[in-house]
Design a protein around this motif. Sequence first.
Motif, short mmCIF file in Angstrom:
data_model
loop_
_atom_site.label_atom_id
_atom_site.label_comp_id
_atom_site.label_asym_id
_atom_site.label_seq_id
_atom_site.Cartn_x
_atom_site.Cartn_y
_atom_site.Cartn_z
N PRO A 187 -60.05 41.10 96.18
CA PRO A 187 -61.51 41.24 96.23
C PRO A 187 -62.24 40.14 95.47
CG PRO A 187 -60.55 42.97 94.88
CD PRO A 187 -59.42 42.26 95.54
N SER A 188 -61.63 39.59 94.44
CA SER A 188 -62.31 38.53 93.69
C SER A 188 -62.47 37.27 94.53
CB SER A 188 -61.53 38.21 92.41
OG SER A 188 -61.54 39.31 91.56
N ASP A 189 -61.43 36.92 95.26
CA ASP A 189 -61.48 35.76 96.15
C ASP A 189 -62.52 35.98 97.25
OD1 ASP A 189 -60.68 33.20 96.97
OD2 ASP A 189 -59.08 33.99 98.26
N PHE A 190 -62.52 37.18 97.80
CA PHE A 190 -63.51 37.54 98.82
C PHE A 190 -64.93 37.42 98.25
CE2 PHE A 190 -66.07 40.97 100.85
CZ PHE A 190 -66.15 40.44 102.13
N ALA A 191 -65.14 37.98 97.07
CA ALA A 191 -66.47 37.96 96.44
C ALA A 191 -66.93 36.52 96.20
CB ALA A 191 -66.45 38.75 95.14
N MET A 192 -66.03 35.68 95.77
CA MET A 192 -66.38 34.29 95.50
C MET A 192 -66.84 33.59 96.79
SD MET A 192 -64.07 31.22 93.89
CE MET A 192 -63.01 31.16 95.33
N HIS A 193 -66.12 33.82 97.88
CA HIS A 193 -66.48 33.18 99.14
C HIS A 193 -67.76 33.76 99.74
CE1 HIS A 193 -62.50 31.43 98.79
NE2 HIS A 193 -62.93 30.53 99.65
N VAL A 194 -67.97 35.06 99.59
CA VAL A 194 -69.22 35.66 100.06
C VAL A 194 -70.39 35.08 99.27
CG1 VAL A 194 -70.58 37.79 100.18
CG2 VAL A 194 -68.20 37.78 100.94
N ASP A 195 -70.20 34.93 97.97
CA ASP A 195 -71.26 34.37 97.13
C ASP A 195 -71.55 32.92 97.51
OD1 ASP A 195 -73.17 34.66 95.01
OD2 ASP A 195 -71.87 33.35 93.82
N GLN A 196 -70.52 32.16 97.83
CA GLN A 196 -70.73 30.78 98.26
C GLN A 196 -71.54 30.72 99.55
OE1 GLN A 196 -66.77 29.17 98.52
NE2 GLN A 196 -66.68 28.68 96.34
N ARG A 197 -71.25 31.63 100.45
CA ARG A 197 -71.91 31.62 101.77
C ARG A 197 -73.28 32.30 101.76
NH1 ARG A 197 -74.61 31.10 105.39
NH2 ARG A 197 -74.22 31.43 107.60
N PHE A 198 -73.38 33.41 101.02
CA PHE A 198 -74.60 34.22 101.05
C PHE A 198 -75.21 34.43 99.66
CE2 PHE A 198 -71.89 35.86 104.56
CZ PHE A 198 -72.68 35.44 105.61
N GLY A 199 -75.02 33.48 98.77
CA GLY A 199 -75.47 33.62 97.38
C GLY A 199 -76.95 33.92 97.22
N GLU A 200 -77.76 33.42 98.13
CA GLU A 200 -79.21 33.62 98.00
C GLU A 200 -79.60 35.09 98.11
OE1 GLU A 200 -78.44 32.67 102.37
OE2 GLU A 200 -77.75 31.88 100.47
N PHE A 201 -78.72 35.91 98.65
CA PHE A 201 -79.02 37.34 98.78
C PHE A 201 -78.69 38.12 97.52
CE2 PHE A 201 -78.66 36.00 103.19
CZ PHE A 201 -79.79 36.58 103.73
N GLU A 202 -77.91 37.53 96.63
CA GLU A 202 -77.55 38.16 95.35
C GLU A 202 -77.06 39.59 95.55
OE1 GLU A 202 -80.82 37.74 92.64
OE2 GLU A 202 -80.80 35.56 92.80
N PHE A 203 -76.08 39.76 96.45
CA PHE A 203 -75.53 41.09 96.68
C PHE A 203 -74.90 41.63 95.42
CE2 PHE A 203 -74.96 39.34 101.12
CZ PHE A 203 -75.98 40.10 101.67
N PRO A 204 -75.12 42.90 95.12
CA PRO A 204 -74.49 43.49 93.94
C PRO A 204 -72.98 43.61 94.15
CG PRO A 204 -75.75 45.15 95.14
CD PRO A 204 -75.99 43.84 95.82
N ASP A 205 -72.26 43.60 93.05
CA ASP A 205 -70.80 43.71 93.10
C ASP A 205 -70.34 44.92 93.89
OD1 ASP A 205 -70.54 41.39 91.62
OD2 ASP A 205 -70.22 42.45 89.73
N GLU A 206 -71.05 46.04 93.74
CA GLU A 206 -70.67 47.27 94.43
C GLU A 206 -70.67 47.07 95.95
OE1 GLU A 206 -73.25 47.18 92.20
OE2 GLU A 206 -72.20 48.03 90.48
N PHE A 207 -71.66 46.35 96.45
CA PHE A 207 -71.74 46.09 97.89
C PHE A 207 -70.55 45.24 98.34
CE2 PHE A 207 -73.08 43.21 101.33
CZ PHE A 207 -73.41 44.13 102.30
N ILE A 208 -70.27 44.19 97.60
CA ILE A 208 -69.16 43.29 97.94
C ILE A 208 -67.84 44.05 97.94
CG2 ILE A 208 -67.88 41.22 97.26
CD1 ILE A 208 -70.71 40.68 98.38
N PHE A 209 -67.62 44.87 96.92
CA PHE A 209 -66.36 45.60 96.83
C PHE A 209 -66.26 46.71 97.87
CE2 PHE A 209 -66.33 43.51 92.67
CZ PHE A 209 -65.10 42.88 92.77
N ASP A 210 -67.37 47.29 98.27
CA ASP A 210 -67.35 48.26 99.37
C ASP A 210 -66.96 47.58 100.68
OD1 ASP A 210 -68.05 50.37 97.73
OD2 ASP A 210 -70.14 50.42 98.36
N ILE A 211 -67.51 46.41 100.92
CA ILE A 211 -67.15 45.67 102.13
C ILE A 211 -65.68 45.28 102.08
CG2 ILE A 211 -67.55 43.55 103.47
CD1 ILE A 211 -69.80 45.66 103.68
#
Length: 64
Positions: free
Chosen positions: A28-52
């Motif tokens: 999940p950490s690798d996934f979160a890092m790549h989501v943040d790189q692609r969609f960082g402007e949305f500032e998704f909370p960690d809970e959302f990223i980990f649910d996905i």
Amino acid sequence: MRSLQYLLFSQMFSADELVSIGKNKDNPSDFAMHVDQRFGEFEFPDEFIFDIWGALNDAKNGRL
């Protein structure tokens, strides 16, 4: 404001992009890092990223 960002996200991007990001990620950490790189402007909370991540991981492992 954040719910508006999520609404805009859902209209601007398909879930396919999140699935594509998650396909080759092993944790999940690798996934979160790549989501943040692609969609960082949305500032998704960690809970959302980990649910996905959880849903993607369950699908990859046949739990859905």
